[in-house]
Scaffold this active site. Sequence first.
Site, PDB file in Angstrom:
ATOM      1  N   THR A 144     -52.387  87.926  47.528  1.00  0.00           N
ATOM      2  CA  THR A 144     -53.365  88.908  47.064  1.00  0.00           C
ATOM      3  C   THR A 144     -52.634  89.961  46.253  1.00  0.00           C
ATOM      4  OG1 THR A 144     -54.768  88.582  48.994  1.00  0.00           O
ATOM      5  CG2 THR A 144     -55.063  90.639  47.792  1.00  0.00           C
ATOM      6  N   MET A 181     -49.463  86.169  54.722  1.00  0.00           N
ATOM      7  CA  MET A 181     -50.237  86.419  53.529  1.00  0.00           C
ATOM      8  C   MET A 181     -49.627  87.582  52.772  1.00  0.00           C
ATOM      9  SD  MET A 181     -54.241  87.319  53.128  1.00  0.00           S
ATOM     10  CE  MET A 181     -54.398  89.042  53.461  1.00  0.00           C
ATOM     11  N   PRO A 182     -48.909  87.343  51.690  1.00  0.00           N
ATOM     12  CA  PRO A 182     -48.338  88.429  50.900  1.00  0.00           C
ATOM     13  C   PRO A 182     -49.418  89.235  50.187  1.00  0.00           C
ATOM     14  CG  PRO A 182     -47.286  86.319  50.378  1.00  0.00           C
ATOM     15  CD  PRO A 182     -48.482  86.034  51.211  1.00  0.00           C
ATOM     16  N   VAL A 183     -49.289  90.552  50.269  1.00  0.00           N
ATOM     17  CA  VAL A 183     -50.171  91.455  49.538  1.00  0.00           C
ATOM     18  C   VAL A 183     -49.294  92.331  48.655  1.00  0.00           C
ATOM     19  CG1 VAL A 183     -51.868  93.308  49.684  1.00  0.00           C
ATOM     20  CG2 VAL A 183     -51.879  91.469  51.390  1.00  0.00           C
TER      21      VAL A 183
END
Length: 61
Positions: A40, A1-3
């Site tokens: 995100t 999940m890239p933030v």
Amino acid sequence: MPVVQMEILKGRTLEQKRAMVKEVTEAITRTLTCPPEAVTIIIREMEKDEYATAGVLNADK
């Protein structure tokens, strides 16, 4: 999940921020092969007197 955390100076419109997160999300999904729902983005806005370059506050430029 890239933030992704982005810090920008205050003053951008809601439309500009919408366009920015759309394009950043598209770039991440394309390059990391992940769904948009996994991305995100956190936007932090700073006042001009909270940012300096080369020893000079941005507010003084």
